[in-house]
Design a protein around this motif. Structure first.
Motif, PDB file in Angstrom:
ATOM      1  N   ASP A 196       7.337  -3.487 -35.159  1.00  0.00           N
ATOM      2  CA  ASP A 196       8.307  -2.410 -35.399  1.00  0.00           C
ATOM      3  C   ASP A 196       9.650  -2.772 -34.765  1.00  0.00           C
ATOM      4  O   ASP A 196       9.923  -2.444 -33.603  1.00  0.00           O
ATOM      5  N   THR A 197      10.485  -3.436 -35.508  1.00  0.00           N
ATOM      6  CA  THR A 197      11.810  -3.834 -35.016  1.00  0.00           C
ATOM      7  C   THR A 197      12.717  -2.624 -34.830  1.00  0.00           C
ATOM      8  O   THR A 197      13.528  -2.581 -33.895  1.00  0.00           O
ATOM      9  N   ALA A 198      12.585  -1.629 -35.713  1.00  0.00           N
ATOM     10  CA  ALA A 198      13.449  -0.455 -35.649  1.00  0.00           C
ATOM     11  C   ALA A 198      13.282   0.293 -34.334  1.00  0.00           C
ATOM     12  O   ALA A 198      14.270   0.751 -33.742  1.00  0.00           O
ATOM     13  N   PHE A 199      12.049   0.406 -33.861  1.00  0.00           N
ATOM     14  CA  PHE A 199      11.807   1.098 -32.590  1.00  0.00           C
ATOM     15  C   PHE A 199      12.463   0.340 -31.441  1.00  0.00           C
ATOM     16  O   PHE A 199      13.061   0.953 -30.549  1.00  0.00           O
ATOM     17  N   PHE A 200      12.377  -0.966 -31.455  1.00  0.00           N
ATOM     18  CA  PHE A 200      13.027  -1.785 -30.420  1.00  0.00           C
ATOM     19  C   PHE A 200      14.529  -1.528 -30.394  1.00  0.00           C
ATOM     20  O   PHE A 200      15.125  -1.341 -29.326  1.00  0.00           O
ATOM     21  N   VAL A 201      15.147  -1.515 -31.570  1.00  0.00           N
ATOM     22  CA  VAL A 201      16.597  -1.277 -31.662  1.00  0.00           C
ATOM     23  C   VAL A 201      16.939   0.113 -31.122  1.00  0.00           C
ATOM     24  O   VAL A 201      17.930   0.283 -30.396  1.00  0.00           O
ATOM     25  N   LYS A 202      16.130   1.111 -31.446  1.00  0.00           N
ATOM     26  CA  LYS A 202      16.372   2.469 -30.967  1.00  0.00           C
ATOM     27  C   LYS A 202      16.341   2.531 -29.440  1.00  0.00           C
ATOM     28  O   LYS A 202      17.183   3.185 -28.812  1.00  0.00           O
ATOM     29  N   GLU A 203      15.365   1.851 -28.830  1.00  0.00           N
ATOM     30  CA  GLU A 203      15.252   1.862 -27.376  1.00  0.00           C
ATOM     31  C   GLU A 203      16.473   1.210 -26.730  1.00  0.00           C
ATOM     32  O   GLU A 203      17.006   1.707 -25.732  1.00  0.00           O
ATOM     33  N   VAL A 204      16.918   0.095 -27.290  1.00  0.00           N
ATOM     34  CA  VAL A 204      18.091  -0.610 -26.754  1.00  0.00           C
ATOM     35  C   VAL A 204      19.337   0.261 -26.853  1.00  0.00           C
ATOM     36  O   VAL A 204      20.086   0.433 -25.876  1.00  0.00           O
ATOM     37  N   VAL A 205      19.569   0.829 -28.026  1.00  0.00           N
ATOM     38  CA  VAL A 205      20.761   1.659 -28.239  1.00  0.00           C
ATOM     39  C   VAL A 205      20.724   2.894 -27.343  1.00  0.00           C
ATOM     40  O   VAL A 205      21.739   3.266 -26.728  1.00  0.00           O
ATOM     41  N   ALA A 206      19.560   3.521 -27.236  1.00  0.00           N
ATOM     42  CA  ALA A 206      19.441   4.747 -26.446  1.00  0.00           C
ATOM     43  C   ALA A 206      19.717   4.504 -24.972  1.00  0.00           C
ATOM     44  O   ALA A 206      20.468   5.252 -24.332  1.00  0.00           O
ATOM     45  N   VAL A 207      19.131   3.457 -24.404  1.00  0.00           N
ATOM     46  CA  VAL A 207      19.296   3.237 -22.965  1.00  0.00           C
ATOM     47  C   VAL A 207      20.707   2.755 -22.640  1.00  0.00           C
ATOM     48  O   VAL A 207      21.281   3.154 -21.615  1.00  0.00           O
ATOM     49  N   LEU A 208      21.288   1.935 -23.496  1.00  0.00           N
ATOM     50  CA  LEU A 208      22.660   1.487 -23.240  1.00  0.00           C
ATOM     51  C   LEU A 208      23.646   2.647 -23.400  1.00  0.00           C
ATOM     52  O   LEU A 208      24.598   2.784 -22.619  1.00  0.00           O
ATOM     53  N   GLY A 209      23.399   3.499 -24.394  1.00  0.00           N
ATOM     54  CA  GLY A 209      24.256   4.673 -24.584  1.00  0.00           C
ATOM     55  C   GLY A 209      24.153   5.641 -23.424  1.00  0.00           C
ATOM     56  O   GLY A 209      25.174   6.179 -22.949  1.00  0.00           O
ATOM     57  N   ALA A 210      22.924   5.883 -22.937  1.00  0.00           N
ATOM     58  CA  ALA A 210      22.726   6.794 -21.806  1.00  0.00           C
ATOM     59  C   ALA A 210      23.362   6.242 -20.536  1.00  0.00           C
ATOM     60  O   ALA A 210      23.964   6.983 -19.752  1.00  0.00           O
ATOM     61  N   ALA A 211      23.245   4.925 -20.343  1.00  0.00           N
ATOM     62  CA  ALA A 211      23.845   4.300 -19.161  1.00  0.00           C
ATOM     63  C   ALA A 211      25.367   4.409 -19.196  1.00  0.00           C
ATOM     64  O   ALA A 211      26.007   4.727 -18.182  1.00  0.00           O
ATOM     65  N   ALA A 212      25.953   4.162 -20.369  1.00  0.00           N
ATOM     66  CA  ALA A 212      27.411   4.270 -20.501  1.00  0.00           C
ATOM     67  C   ALA A 212      27.870   5.709 -20.282  1.00  0.00           C
ATOM     68  O   ALA A 212      28.873   5.964 -19.599  1.00  0.00           O
ATOM     69  N   TYR A 213      27.127   6.658 -20.846  1.00  0.00           N
ATOM     70  CA  TYR A 213      27.453   8.080 -20.666  1.00  0.00           C
ATOM     71  C   TYR A 213      27.406   8.452 -19.193  1.00  0.00           C
ATOM     72  O   TYR A 213      28.313   9.126 -18.674  1.00  0.00           O
ATOM     73  N   ALA A 214      26.343   8.034 -18.493  1.00  0.00           N
ATOM     74  CA  ALA A 214      26.201   8.373 -17.070  1.00  0.00           C
ATOM     75  C   ALA A 214      27.339   7.786 -16.248  1.00  0.00           C
ATOM     76  O   ALA A 214      27.882   8.446 -15.351  1.00  0.00           O
ATOM     77  N   PHE A 215      27.718   6.544 -16.556  1.00  0.00           N
ATOM     78  CA  PHE A 215      28.807   5.893 -15.817  1.00  0.00           C
ATOM     79  C   PHE A 215      30.126   6.631 -16.028  1.00  0.00           C
ATOM     80  O   PHE A 215      30.816   6.987 -15.064  1.00  0.00           O
ATOM     81  N   ILE A 216      30.480   6.875 -17.282  1.00  0.00           N
ATOM     82  CA  ILE A 216      31.767   7.506 -17.601  1.00  0.00           C
ATOM     83  C   ILE A 216      31.821   8.939 -17.073  1.00  0.00           C
ATOM     84  O   ILE A 216      32.803   9.350 -16.443  1.00  0.00           O
ATOM     85  N   PHE A 217      30.754   9.710 -17.319  1.00  0.00           N
ATOM     86  CA  PHE A 217      30.726  11.104 -16.883  1.00  0.00           C
ATOM     87  C   PHE A 217      30.840  11.197 -15.360  1.00  0.00           C
ATOM     88  O   PHE A 217      31.597  12.022 -14.835  1.00  0.00           O
ATOM     89  N   THR A 218      30.110  10.350 -14.645  1.00  0.00           N
ATOM     90  CA  THR A 218      30.152  10.381 -13.182  1.00  0.00           C
ATOM     91  C   THR A 218      31.524  10.014 -12.656  1.00  0.00           C
ATOM     92  O   THR A 218      32.045  10.651 -11.729  1.00  0.00           O
ATOM     93  N   TYR A 219      32.133   8.989 -13.237  1.00  0.00           N
ATOM     94  CA  TYR A 219      33.458   8.562 -12.778  1.00  0.00           C
ATOM     95  C   TYR A 219      34.485   9.680 -12.975  1.00  0.00           C
ATOM     96  O   TYR A 219      35.291   9.969 -12.078  1.00  0.00           O
ATOM     97  N   VAL A 220      34.436  10.324 -14.139  1.00  0.00           N
ATOM     98  CA  VAL A 220      35.370  11.424 -14.429  1.00  0.00           C
ATOM     99  C   VAL A 220      35.126  12.598 -13.480  1.00  0.00           C
ATOM    100  O   VAL A 220      36.075  13.191 -12.933  1.00  0.00           O
TER     101      VAL A 220
END
Length: 257
Positions: A196-220
């Motif tokens: 299941d390649t699609a599930f792998f892609v979803k996990e990568v996108v989700a965790v990188l997106g959440a990490a970026a959100y946490a970084f930006i939101f915390t800094y602001v």
């Protein structure tokens, strides 16, 4: 999270690799950048036995954290329990071996740090991957989190407890590896190795997106909070010691040490 955007998209996170470790680690990194360094960044552990006790308490509590996320007592609960133990053990030994080979000395604090890295990394995958995969995840956690901490030190980031290198990198790595090692025969979801390649892609996108959100939101948020009250203590308070300047007491009798 429960029934939200990521859940509807099919993202899985057994016990909080995204919602606890990745977000906390990258929020910590934002704090490191915004608040800046301490004047004295050399602050070794004042009690290695307390580090060991704390790690033991964390490790024991993690069984409830991971296995308890099944919200039942069944085969998945048992698997999550065993995966937690195995990943932490392999990560601890991996970290110890790397540090021993580089510094020519086996460091106990490194052993404990590696264990926590393994615990953080297996968290999102604990109930979805086979036991042999937990071994690989533990080894990768010890190796990659060690080098993340090494990079942090080389770049001079003042992350005193290695929250980014251990929890941020560990949670991100574990979520990505969940996308690799999940097997449908275990808990109903296939990963990359199971076709299941699609599930792998979803996990990568989700965790990188959440990490970026946490970084930006915390800094602001730190910038906004700093308008109301300083997020960093004064130089005089730092020199005196935070316990003394804020609480009027000290945690340790320095004359007896």
């Amino acid at each position: 999270w429960g029934g939200g955007l990521l859940a509807q998209w099919g993202v899985l996170d057994f016990a909080g690799g995204i919602v606890v470790h990745a977000t906390a680690g990258f929020a910590a990194l934002a704090s490191v950048f915004y608040v800046g360094k301490r004047r004295d960044t050399f602050s070794p552990p004042n009690s290695i036995p307390l580090v060991a006790i704390g790690t033991g308490l964390l490790w024991f509590g993690w069984y409830g954290f991971n296995a308890g996320s099944e919200l039942d007592v069944d085969a998945i609960t048992t698997l999550a329990f065993l995966n937690t133990d195995v990943a932490a053990s392999f990560a601890a030994i991996t970290w110890l071996i790397i540090e021993w080979s580089r510094d020519r000395k086996p460091k106990f604090v490194g052993l404990m740090t590696g264990a926590v890295a393994g615990l953080a990394t297996i968290t999102p995958a604990a109930g979805f991957v086979p036991l042999w995969a937990a071994m690989i995840i533990g080894i990768l956690a010890g190796f990659i989190c060690y080098w993340a901490v090494h990079l942090k030190n080389k770049l001079g980031w003042d992350d005193a407890l290695d929250v980014w290198g251990v929890h941020g990198v560990g949670g991100t790595l574990g979520t990505i590896l969940l996308g690799v090692f999940a097997y449908k025969s275990i808990n109903g979801q296939s990963g990359l190795l199971d076709g299941d390649t699609a599930f792998f892609v979803k996990e990568v996108v989700a965790v990188l997106g959440a990490a970026a959100y946490a970084f930006i939101f915390t800094y602001v948020m730190l910038a906004l909070i700093n308008f109301i009250t300083p997020v960093k203590v004064s130089e005089s308070d730092e020199n005196l010691g935070i316990d003394e300047s804020i609480h009027g007491e000290k945690a340790y009798d320095e004359g007896a040490l």
